[in-house]
Design a protein around this motif. Structure first.
Motif, PDB file in Angstrom:
ATOM      1  N   LEU A 103       0.841  -1.333  -0.076  1.00 55.38           N
ATOM      2  CA  LEU A 103      -0.246  -0.155  -0.037  1.00 55.38           C
ATOM      3  C   LEU A 103       0.993   1.119  -0.124  1.00 55.38           C
ATOM      4  CD1 LEU A 103      -3.234   0.282   0.265  1.00 55.38           C
ATOM      5  CD2 LEU A 103      -2.855   0.655   2.608  1.00 55.38           C
ATOM      6  N   TRP A 104       1.856   1.350   0.828  1.00 55.02           N
ATOM      7  CA  TRP A 104       2.965   2.404   1.013  1.00 55.02           C
ATOM      8  C   TRP A 104       3.517   2.483  -0.459  1.00 55.02           C
ATOM      9  CZ3 TRP A 104       2.880   6.328   4.282  1.00 55.02           C
ATOM     10  CH2 TRP A 104       3.713   7.302   4.327  1.00 55.02           C
ATOM     11  N   GLN A 105       4.146   1.505  -0.854  1.00 56.53           N
ATOM     12  CA  GLN A 105       4.761   1.481  -2.112  1.00 56.53           C
ATOM     13  C   GLN A 105       3.946   2.345  -3.260  1.00 56.53           C
ATOM     14  OE1 GLN A 105       6.719  -2.048  -3.353  1.00 56.53           O
ATOM     15  NE2 GLN A 105       7.182  -2.627  -1.294  1.00 56.53           N
ATOM     16  N   PHE A 106       2.662   1.824  -3.447  1.00 55.01           N
ATOM     17  CA  PHE A 106       1.847   2.465  -4.296  1.00 55.01           C
ATOM     18  C   PHE A 106       1.622   3.916  -4.176  1.00 55.01           C
ATOM     19  CE2 PHE A 106      -0.200  -2.103  -4.485  1.00 55.01           C
ATOM     20  CZ  PHE A 106       0.616  -2.185  -5.631  1.00 55.01           C
ATOM     21  N   ALA A 107       1.406   4.053  -3.042  1.00 48.84           N
ATOM     22  CA  ALA A 107       1.034   5.835  -2.536  1.00 48.84           C
ATOM     23  C   ALA A 107       2.361   6.311  -2.933  1.00 48.84           C
ATOM     24  CB  ALA A 107       0.711   5.745  -1.397  1.00 48.84           C
ATOM     25  N   ASP A 108       3.614   5.864  -2.436  1.00 49.50           N
ATOM     26  CA  ASP A 108       4.725   6.592  -2.791  1.00 49.50           C
ATOM     27  C   ASP A 108       5.072   6.814  -4.196  1.00 49.50           C
ATOM     28  OD1 ASP A 108       7.185   7.881  -1.409  1.00 49.50           O
ATOM     29  OD2 ASP A 108       8.289   6.059  -1.824  1.00 49.50           O
ATOM     30  N   LEU A 109       4.519   6.064  -4.989  1.00 46.04           N
ATOM     31  CA  LEU A 109       4.845   6.125  -6.622  1.00 46.04           C
ATOM     32  C   LEU A 109       3.849   7.244  -7.071  1.00 46.04           C
ATOM     33  CD1 LEU A 109       5.784   2.447  -7.435  1.00 46.04           C
ATOM     34  CD2 LEU A 109       7.293   4.600  -7.250  1.00 46.04           C
ATOM     35  N   GLY A 110       2.801   7.559  -6.157  1.00 47.46           N
ATOM     36  CA  GLY A 110       1.512   8.462  -6.659  1.00 47.46           C
ATOM     37  C   GLY A 110       0.817   7.927  -7.506  1.00 47.46           C
ATOM     38  N   GLN A 111       0.724   6.384  -7.250  1.00 48.46           N
ATOM     39  CA  GLN A 111      -0.527   5.801  -7.948  1.00 48.46           C
ATOM     40  C   GLN A 111      -1.654   5.894  -7.065  1.00 48.46           C
ATOM     41  OE1 GLN A 111       0.647   1.696  -8.333  1.00 48.46           O
ATOM     42  NE2 GLN A 111       2.556   2.368  -9.436  1.00 48.46           N
ATOM     43  N   ASP A 112      -2.746   6.144  -7.837  1.00 51.13           N
ATOM     44  CA  ASP A 112      -4.153   6.230  -7.521  1.00 51.13           C
ATOM     45  C   ASP A 112      -4.681   4.927  -6.547  1.00 51.13           C
ATOM     46  OD1 ASP A 112      -6.783   6.926  -6.472  1.00 51.13           O
ATOM     47  OD2 ASP A 112      -7.237   7.393  -8.394  1.00 51.13           O
ATOM     48  N   LEU A 113      -4.843   5.086  -5.491  1.00 55.32           N
ATOM     49  CA  LEU A 113      -5.061   3.908  -4.484  1.00 55.32           C
ATOM     50  C   LEU A 113      -6.770   3.564  -4.798  1.00 55.32           C
ATOM     51  CD1 LEU A 113      -3.650   4.685  -1.190  1.00 55.32           C
ATOM     52  CD2 LEU A 113      -2.680   3.273  -2.775  1.00 55.32           C
ATOM     53  N   GLY A 114      -7.428   4.010  -5.483  1.00 56.32           N
ATOM     54  CA  GLY A 114      -8.828   3.832  -5.772  1.00 56.32           C
ATOM     55  C   GLY A 114      -9.640   3.531  -4.425  1.00 56.32           C
ATOM     56  N   SER A 115     -10.647   2.824  -4.427  1.00 49.45           N
ATOM     57  CA  SER A 115     -11.472   2.159  -3.505  1.00 49.45           C
ATOM     58  C   SER A 115     -10.806   1.271  -2.491  1.00 49.45           C
ATOM     59  CB  SER A 115     -12.848   1.561  -3.903  1.00 49.45           C
ATOM     60  OG  SER A 115     -12.393   0.331  -4.357  1.00 49.45           O
ATOM     61  N   LEU A 116     -11.170   0.984  -1.237  1.00 43.03           N
ATOM     62  CA  LEU A 116     -10.497   0.120  -0.513  1.00 43.03           C
ATOM     63  C   LEU A 116     -10.401  -1.430  -0.829  1.00 43.03           C
ATOM     64  CD1 LEU A 116      -9.328  -0.658   2.170  1.00 43.03           C
ATOM     65  CD2 LEU A 116     -11.558  -1.024   3.169  1.00 43.03           C
ATOM     66  N   THR A 117     -11.623  -1.760  -1.638  1.00 46.64           N
ATOM     67  CA  THR A 117     -11.801  -2.989  -2.282  1.00 46.64           C
ATOM     68  C   THR A 117     -10.336  -2.957  -3.642  1.00 46.64           C
ATOM     69  OG1 THR A 117     -13.664  -3.435  -1.839  1.00 46.64           O
ATOM     70  CG2 THR A 117     -12.740  -4.417  -3.819  1.00 46.64           C
ATOM     71  N   ASP A 118     -10.249  -2.022  -4.399  1.00 45.31           N
ATOM     72  CA  ASP A 118      -9.257  -1.937  -5.299  1.00 45.31           C
ATOM     73  C   ASP A 118      -7.993  -1.873  -4.721  1.00 45.31           C
ATOM     74  OD1 ASP A 118     -11.292  -1.550  -7.289  1.00 45.31           O
ATOM     75  OD2 ASP A 118     -11.020   0.819  -7.090  1.00 45.31           O
ATOM     76  N   SER A 119      -7.806  -1.332  -3.492  1.00 47.72           N
ATOM     77  CA  SER A 119      -6.373  -1.273  -2.788  1.00 47.72           C
ATOM     78  C   SER A 119      -6.099  -2.695  -2.410  1.00 47.72           C
ATOM     79  CB  SER A 119      -6.411  -0.261  -1.655  1.00 47.72           C
ATOM     80  OG  SER A 119      -6.407   1.008  -2.148  1.00 47.72           O
ATOM     81  N   VAL A 120      -7.210  -3.359  -1.879  1.00 39.57           N
ATOM     82  CA  VAL A 120      -6.869  -4.795  -1.325  1.00 39.57           C
ATOM     83  C   VAL A 120      -6.368  -5.631  -2.500  1.00 39.57           C
ATOM     84  CG1 VAL A 120      -8.204  -7.084  -0.351  1.00 39.57           C
ATOM     85  CG2 VAL A 120      -8.342  -4.457   0.561  1.00 39.57           C
ATOM     86  N   SER A 121      -7.168  -5.482  -3.528  1.00 40.58           N
ATOM     87  CA  SER A 121      -7.142  -6.421  -4.713  1.00 40.58           C
ATOM     88  C   SER A 121      -5.544  -6.210  -5.425  1.00 40.58           C
ATOM     89  CB  SER A 121      -8.295  -6.068  -5.832  1.00 40.58           C
ATOM     90  OG  SER A 121      -7.999  -6.835  -7.032  1.00 40.58           O
ATOM     91  N   ARG A 122      -5.116  -4.907  -5.313  1.00 43.61           N
ATOM     92  CA  ARG A 122      -3.853  -4.784  -6.042  1.00 43.61           C
ATOM     93  C   ARG A 122      -2.778  -4.956  -5.034  1.00 43.61           C
ATOM     94  NH1 ARG A 122      -3.122   1.313  -7.114  1.00 43.61           N
ATOM     95  NH2 ARG A 122      -1.131   0.657  -8.119  1.00 43.61           N
ATOM     96  N   ALA A 123      -2.878  -4.956  -3.716  1.00 44.14           N
ATOM     97  CA  ALA A 123      -1.921  -5.290  -2.654  1.00 44.14           C
ATOM     98  C   ALA A 123      -1.710  -6.582  -2.615  1.00 44.14           C
ATOM     99  CB  ALA A 123      -2.070  -4.607  -1.652  1.00 44.14           C
ATOM    100  N   SER A 124      -2.869  -7.432  -2.600  1.00 42.57           N
ATOM    101  CA  SER A 124      -2.599  -8.731  -2.292  1.00 42.57           C
ATOM    102  C   SER A 124      -3.689  -9.546  -2.675  1.00 42.57           C
ATOM    103  CB  SER A 124      -2.440  -8.881  -0.634  1.00 42.57           C
ATOM    104  OG  SER A 124      -3.523  -8.362   0.087  1.00 42.57           O
ATOM    105  N   GLY A 125      -4.719  -9.035  -3.594  1.00 40.26           N
ATOM    106  CA  GLY A 125      -5.922  -9.964  -3.918  1.00 40.26           C
ATOM    107  C   GLY A 125      -6.779 -10.110  -2.553  1.00 40.26           C
ATOM    108  N   SER A 126      -6.857 -11.573  -2.334  1.00 35.35           N
ATOM    109  CA  SER A 126      -7.593 -11.729  -0.955  1.00 35.35           C
ATOM    110  C   SER A 126      -6.503 -11.803   0.144  1.00 35.35           C
ATOM    111  CB  SER A 126      -8.139 -13.160  -0.955  1.00 35.35           C
ATOM    112  OG  SER A 126      -8.790 -13.269   0.405  1.00 35.35           O
ATOM    113  N   PRO A 127      -6.670 -10.543   1.032  1.00 33.89           N
ATOM    114  CA  PRO A 127      -5.515 -10.587   1.938  1.00 33.89           C
ATOM    115  C   PRO A 127      -5.045 -11.759   3.127  1.00 33.89           C
ATOM    116  CG  PRO A 127      -7.456  -8.853   2.165  1.00 33.89           C
ATOM    117  CD  PRO A 127      -7.809 -10.033   1.288  1.00 33.89           C
ATOM    118  N   THR A 128      -3.804 -11.774   3.061  1.00 32.00           N
ATOM    119  CA  THR A 128      -3.532 -12.755   4.063  1.00 32.00           C
ATOM    120  C   THR A 128      -3.181 -12.516   5.171  1.00 32.00           C
ATOM    121  OG1 THR A 128      -1.097 -11.970   3.297  1.00 32.00           O
ATOM    122  CG2 THR A 128      -1.715 -13.858   2.219  1.00 32.00           C
ATOM    123  N   GLU A 129      -3.593 -11.132   5.379  1.00 27.45           N
ATOM    124  CA  GLU A 129      -3.650 -10.542   6.779  1.00 27.45           C
ATOM    125  C   GLU A 129      -5.195  -9.933   7.190  1.00 27.45           C
ATOM    126  OE1 GLU A 129       0.327  -9.423   5.003  1.00 27.45           O
ATOM    127  OE2 GLU A 129      -1.710  -8.667   4.525  1.00 27.45           O
TER     128      GLU A 129
END
Length: 369
Positions: free
Chosen positions: A17-43
């Protein structure tokens, strides 16, 4: 700043999540962020729903917490160093104005999440949490039941009579369902207890944890379902509370608005000793001063919130309700905090606008006693 070694200690979700934001990438909705970061979260993903003013709540929190702040679009992230490991706290706006989800991937039992709760308390009334009632718990469980049998594996509650804790757990057994949310909540109510948390499961579909302090934790399963059904209803509950509390200050040359009524589960405040608990709860609130104008047989307290100058009159005239009358300054956050703190302490059934008094007719005035 968090160095590479410490960054590696963050959860996978936080790190990506931090890496995406640090690159200035739009995080979108929370579901979008979860999907981009890890799909179905392992945490586990922990969420707390809050009411805030015009600013993103993370921006407000960052003023009192040392950490790195990043904002991309409408989403803000705060990266914090902690002796137990660095972590990221994010805030996503919801479909409702002034309602946000605070999101992290540290467990709510972790001291780091407990720090988050203290931060929210410290920035009140600019940011305030929302407390659920039994209707909200039941509503979420009923909505989930459209996707399968909802089972409760654990319930915690607080008995109204002596404030003691009630804990119930049900193990999964082959060929037998655990209690439904209706059964678990109904059993707690029968024991005179107010539900604090529920752990819910739909087999092979989703597992989650609900908290009275408008929060939920996603454990496993379908995050889209969690976001749409659970978080959607948390946001709706917060929006109802926000709409109830907004714009209630008195105005010169205008009739005062109806007070806020905190409806209790029974005739609890029956004497001066019992109403003393109301005073004790008010005195526990940070930044609040009180002046008792009347003590017995009814209670009248003037409350001043020094955080923003809001002022209120609190009355107890019947044993089953507390009324809060806003003054000429009554901010949304201060009124919400005051009403909810009293409601939570006394296990309120609901917090609502008081019904207008019945008009007095001429017959009432002249009728014989």
């Amino acid at each position: 700043m968090v160095d590479r070694k410490r960054e590696a200690e963050m959860t996978r979700f936080d790190s990506l999540l931090w890496q995406f934001a640090d690159l200035g990438q739009d995080l979108g909705s929370l579901t979008d962020s979860v999907s981009r970061a890890s799909g179905s979260p392992t945490e586990a993903i922990a969420v707390e729903t809050v009411i805030a003013g015009e600013e993103n709540p993370i921006a407000v929190i960052s003023e009192v917490v040392e950490g790195d702040l990043l904002t991309v679009g409408l989403v803000s992230l705060l990266r914090v160093v902690d002796e137990r490991g660095p972590f990221v706290l994010g805030a996503w706006p919801t479909a409702h104005e002034g309602v946000f989800h605070l999101v992290g991937s540290v467990p709510t039992t972790d001291p780091r999440w407990q720090r988050v709760e203290r931060w929210v308390a410290n920035v009140a009334p600019e940011v305030v949490p929302v407390f659920l009632d039994h209707y909200d718990f039941t509503d979420i469980g009923t909505a989930l039941s459209e996707f399968g049998e909802v089972e409760v594996s654990r319930l915690t509650a607080r008995k109204r009579s002596d404030q003691s804790s009630l804990n119930r757990g049900w193990a999964a057994r082959s060929g037998s369902l655990r209690p439904s949310h209706h059964e678990a909540i109904g059993n707690a109510e029968a024991e005179g207890a107010s539900v604090r948390t529920l752990t819910l499961h739909i087999a092979d579909r989703i597992s989650l944890h609900l908290r009275r302090r408008a929060g939920a934790t996603f454990y496993t399963g379908d995050f889209v379902l969690f976001d749409r059904i659970v978080l959607g209803r948390l946001a709706t509950a917060a929006n109802r509370r926000r709409a109830l509390m907004a714009g209630r200050q008195r105005q010169i040359d205008a009739p005062p608005p109806e007070p806020i009524t905190i409806r209790l589960p029974g005739p609890i405040l029956v004497d001066a000793e019992a109403t003393g608990e109301v005073l004790a709860e008010l005195e526990r609130q940070r930044g609040i001063a009180i002046a008792v104008l009347h003590r017995n047989p009814y209670l009248h307290v003037v409350v001043t919130d020094y955080s923003d100058g809001s002022n209120f009159d609190v009355f107890v005239t019947t044993p089953d309700a507390i009324e809060v009358h806003p003054g000429f300054r009554s901010s949304l956050g201060a009124l919400t905090r005051l009403a909810q703190s009293l409601g939570d302490r006394f296990e309120a059934l609901e917090i609502t606008e008081a019904a207008p008094p019945e008009p007095v007719s001429l017959d009432d005035l002249v009728a014989p006693f």
